[in-house]
Design a protein around this motif. Structure first.
Motif, mmCIF file in Angstrom:
data_model
loop_
_atom_site.group_PDB
_atom_site.id
_atom_site.type_symbol
_atom_site.label_atom_id
_atom_site.label_comp_id
_atom_site.label_asym_id
_atom_site.label_seq_id
_atom_site.Cartn_x
_atom_site.Cartn_y
_atom_site.Cartn_z
ATOM 1 N N ILE A 46 1.097 -1.227 -0.151
ATOM 2 C CA ILE A 46 -0.680 -0.065 -0.006
ATOM 3 C C ILE A 46 0.823 1.009 0.101
ATOM 4 O O ILE A 46 1.702 1.709 0.945
ATOM 5 N N VAL A 47 0.987 1.730 -0.618
ATOM 6 C CA VAL A 47 1.364 3.198 -1.092
ATOM 7 C C VAL A 47 0.515 4.409 -1.202
ATOM 8 O O VAL A 47 -0.201 4.388 -1.706
ATOM 9 N N GLY A 97 -2.440 23.191 7.722
ATOM 10 C CA GLY A 97 -1.066 24.414 8.553
ATOM 11 C C GLY A 97 0.046 24.260 7.556
ATOM 12 O O GLY A 97 1.170 24.286 7.409
ATOM 13 N N ALA A 98 0.086 23.124 5.924
ATOM 14 C CA ALA A 98 0.557 22.744 5.526
ATOM 15 C C ALA A 98 0.923 23.811 4.248
ATOM 16 O O ALA A 98 0.245 23.350 3.960
ATOM 17 N N PRO A 99 2.155 24.096 3.713
ATOM 18 C CA PRO A 99 2.287 24.255 1.979
ATOM 19 C C PRO A 99 2.016 22.911 1.136
ATOM 20 O O PRO A 99 2.424 22.041 1.019
ATOM 21 N N LEU A 100 1.791 23.409 0.214
ATOM 22 C CA LEU A 100 1.619 22.630 -1.034
ATOM 23 C C LEU A 100 2.508 22.069 -1.125
ATOM 24 O O LEU A 100 4.184 22.842 -2.088
ATOM 25 N N PRO A 101 2.682 20.343 -1.519
ATOM 26 C CA PRO A 101 4.437 20.281 -1.828
ATOM 27 C C PRO A 101 4.393 19.834 -3.685
ATOM 28 O O PRO A 101 3.117 20.201 -4.163
ATOM 29 N N ALA A 102 5.590 20.448 -3.838
ATOM 30 C CA ALA A 102 6.252 20.512 -5.026
ATOM 31 C C ALA A 102 6.216 19.270 -5.837
ATOM 32 O O ALA A 102 5.220 19.239 -6.673
ATOM 33 N N GLU A 103 6.243 17.514 -5.142
ATOM 34 C CA GLU A 103 6.049 16.539 -5.336
ATOM 35 C C GLU A 103 5.259 15.965 -4.817
ATOM 36 O O GLU A 103 4.998 16.035 -3.299
ATOM 37 N N PRO A 104 4.822 14.831 -4.862
ATOM 38 C CA PRO A 104 4.217 14.187 -3.956
ATOM 39 C C PRO A 104 4.684 13.478 -3.046
ATOM 40 O O PRO A 104 5.908 13.422 -2.731
ATOM 41 N N VAL A 105 3.753 13.728 -1.695
ATOM 42 C CA VAL A 105 4.613 13.174 -0.177
ATOM 43 C C VAL A 105 4.615 11.906 -0.041
ATOM 44 O O VAL A 105 3.075 11.419 0.037
ATOM 45 N N VAL A 106 5.383 10.964 -0.224
ATOM 46 C CA VAL A 106 4.842 9.386 -0.054
ATOM 47 C C VAL A 106 5.149 8.803 1.047
ATOM 48 O O VAL A 106 6.361 9.119 1.675
ATOM 49 N N PHE A 107 4.394 7.495 1.678
ATOM 50 C CA PHE A 107 4.872 6.693 2.468
ATOM 51 C C PHE A 107 4.047 5.420 2.179
ATOM 52 O O PHE A 107 3.241 4.787 1.210
ATOM 53 N N LEU A 108 4.341 4.578 3.267
ATOM 54 C CA LEU A 108 4.647 3.159 3.316
ATOM 55 C C LEU A 108 3.242 2.397 4.360
ATOM 56 O O LEU A 108 3.447 3.094 5.650
ATOM 57 N N LYS A 109 1.757 2.483 3.389
ATOM 58 C CA LYS A 109 1.628 1.837 5.063
ATOM 59 C C LYS A 109 1.024 0.040 5.231
ATOM 60 O O LYS A 109 1.169 -0.965 3.514
ATOM 61 N N GLU A 130 -3.536 7.575 13.755
ATOM 62 C CA GLU A 130 -3.588 7.701 14.215
ATOM 63 C C GLU A 130 -1.494 9.405 14.801
ATOM 64 O O GLU A 130 -1.446 8.888 14.290
ATOM 65 N N ARG A 131 -2.504 10.341 15.596
ATOM 66 C CA ARG A 131 -1.588 11.723 15.378
ATOM 67 C C ARG A 131 -0.516 11.791 15.868
ATOM 68 O O ARG A 131 0.429 12.707 15.860
ATOM 69 N N GLU A 132 -1.271 11.502 16.663
ATOM 70 C CA GLU A 132 0.701 11.275 17.666
ATOM 71 C C GLU A 132 1.275 10.490 17.632
ATOM 72 O O GLU A 132 2.900 11.278 17.425
ATOM 73 N N PHE A 133 1.509 8.921 17.276
ATOM 74 C CA PHE A 133 2.293 7.947 16.402
ATOM 75 C C PHE A 133 2.423 8.711 15.190
ATOM 76 O O PHE A 133 4.014 8.806 15.258
ATOM 77 N N GLY A 167 2.174 5.894 12.535
ATOM 78 C CA GLY A 167 1.138 6.427 13.220
ATOM 79 C C GLY A 167 -0.132 6.372 12.106
ATOM 80 O O GLY A 167 -1.063 6.233 11.710
ATOM 81 N N LYS A 168 0.355 5.142 11.326
ATOM 82 C CA LYS A 168 -0.831 4.820 9.961
ATOM 83 C C LYS A 168 -1.133 3.211 9.824
ATOM 84 O O LYS A 168 -1.710 2.618 9.032
ATOM 85 N N SER A 169 -0.235 2.282 10.478
ATOM 86 C CA SER A 169 0.043 0.494 10.833
ATOM 87 C C SER A 169 -0.415 -0.100 11.604
ATOM 88 O O SER A 169 0.151 -0.905 11.981
ATOM 89 N N CYS A 170 -0.784 0.737 12.288
ATOM 90 C CA CYS A 170 -1.385 -0.137 13.412
ATOM 91 C C CYS A 170 -2.692 -1.216 12.867
ATOM 92 O O CYS A 170 -3.415 -0.518 11.587
ATOM 93 N N GLU A 171 -3.146 -2.156 14.022
ATOM 94 C CA GLU A 171 -4.011 -2.440 12.936
ATOM 95 C C GLU A 171 -5.464 -2.534 12.596
ATOM 96 O O GLU A 171 -5.786 -1.421 13.096
ATOM 97 N N THR A 172 -6.517 -3.276 11.498
ATOM 98 C CA THR A 172 -7.681 -1.963 11.093
ATOM 99 C C THR A 172 -7.235 -0.873 10.533
ATOM 100 O O THR A 172 -8.383 -0.748 10.191
#
Length: 282
Positions: free
Chosen positions: A73-74, A88-100, A159-162, A173-178
């Motif tokens: 999952i990308v 409050g974040a600026p628009l990204p110049a390139e896609p922000v990518v993370f894995l789940k 989970e925003r704190e994580f 903060g993205k990969s907890c169960e369910t």
């Protein structure tokens, strides 16, 4: 076609939703809705079957599972202009990518579990893109769309704190169960003429929280697939969560309405169906 998998967790079987809303059994036609089927051009073969001859399944008590188990999952962050603004974040110049993690995937109506120690579990309605053929160093967006097998709904629970306050990358903060309700259907690409013209909505306890359109993506679906193919090989069965519009709990004034046990989250995207999750404690 609208393809789905039904049955108990881990024992789902393939099915098809016909034009009258009946669930048709695909056992005996295919083994499963999975990466192997997509890689072998199985969707083309399915499109030629006589749907009316398939057995009808009794929907009473029938659980709908995820329409397939992703290879990876990308995820794309901050991909809606209004969502970037609310955080409050600026628009990204390139896609922000993370894995789940793929094992976050559950059915569209399965419970979502709040992690132990969490006070900031949040929701995110997202258009999920399912890859149907290998995507590697794609030359243009036309080639990218040719690699898309179909679309589905994902709730990119976070989970925003994580994610934001505990250091490191977003993944924990993205990969907890369910944390990735997925489905109910895999809607084949031919049923979605314009992935940039879909309305996304989410409610918590009946209160509207998100109401956006894929028109507002910073990077559209075709560009996301093209872009990612230059950083990783996308394989059949991989899924891309393409970002969320404004209305997440993180973007609300204090006290922010993060999820608690007993909350009910409902998620909908035009033409792709609807989800309903009851939140519980892990």
């Amino acid at each position: 076609m609208r393809l789905l998998r039904v049955g108990a967790p881990g024992r789902e079987t393939p099915a098809l939703l016909d034009e009258t809303g009946r669930i048709r059994d695909l056992r005996g036609v295919i083994d499963d809705l999975d990466a192997a089927l997509l890689a072998d051009d199985g969707l083309s073969r399915l499109s030629a079957i006589a749907v009316d001859e398939l057995p009808v399944l009794d929907r009473t008590g029938l659980r709908v599972g995820p329409p397939l188990r992703p290879g990876k999952i990308v995820c794309i962050g901050l991909n809606y202009r209004d969502h970037a603004a609310e955080t409050g974040a600026p628009l990204p110049a390139e896609p922000v990518v993370f894995l789940k993690a793929p094992d976050t995937v559950v059915g569209p109506d399965d419970p979502v579990l709040i992690p132990r120690g969490s006070t900031k579990t949040d929701w995110e309605v997202e258009l999920a893109v399912v890859i149907g053929r290998p995507a590697r160093y794609l030359a243009d967006t036309e080639a990218a769309l040719a690699c898309v097998a179909g679309y589905a709904i994902a709730n990119d629970v976070s989970e925003r704190e994580f994610q934001l306050e505990r250091g490191g990358q977003w993944d924990k903060g993205k990969s907890c169960e369910t944390f990735n309700p997925f489905g109910p259907f895999l809607v084949t690409a031919d049923e979605v003429p314009d992935p940039q013209d879909l309305r996304l909505r989410l409610w918590v306890n009946g209160t509207p929280r998100q109401d956006g359109s894929t028109k507002d993506m910073v990077f559209p679906v075709a560009e996301i697939v093209r872009y990612l193919s230059h950083f990783m090989v996308l394989h059949p069965g991989d899924v891309i969560n393409t970002g969320t519009p404004a209305g997440v709990a993180l973007g609300q004034p204090d006290p922010k309405p993060y999820l608690t046990a007993g909350d009910v989250v409902e998620v909908e995207i035009d033409g792709l169906g609807r989800q309903r999750q009851v939140v519980a404690q892990a």
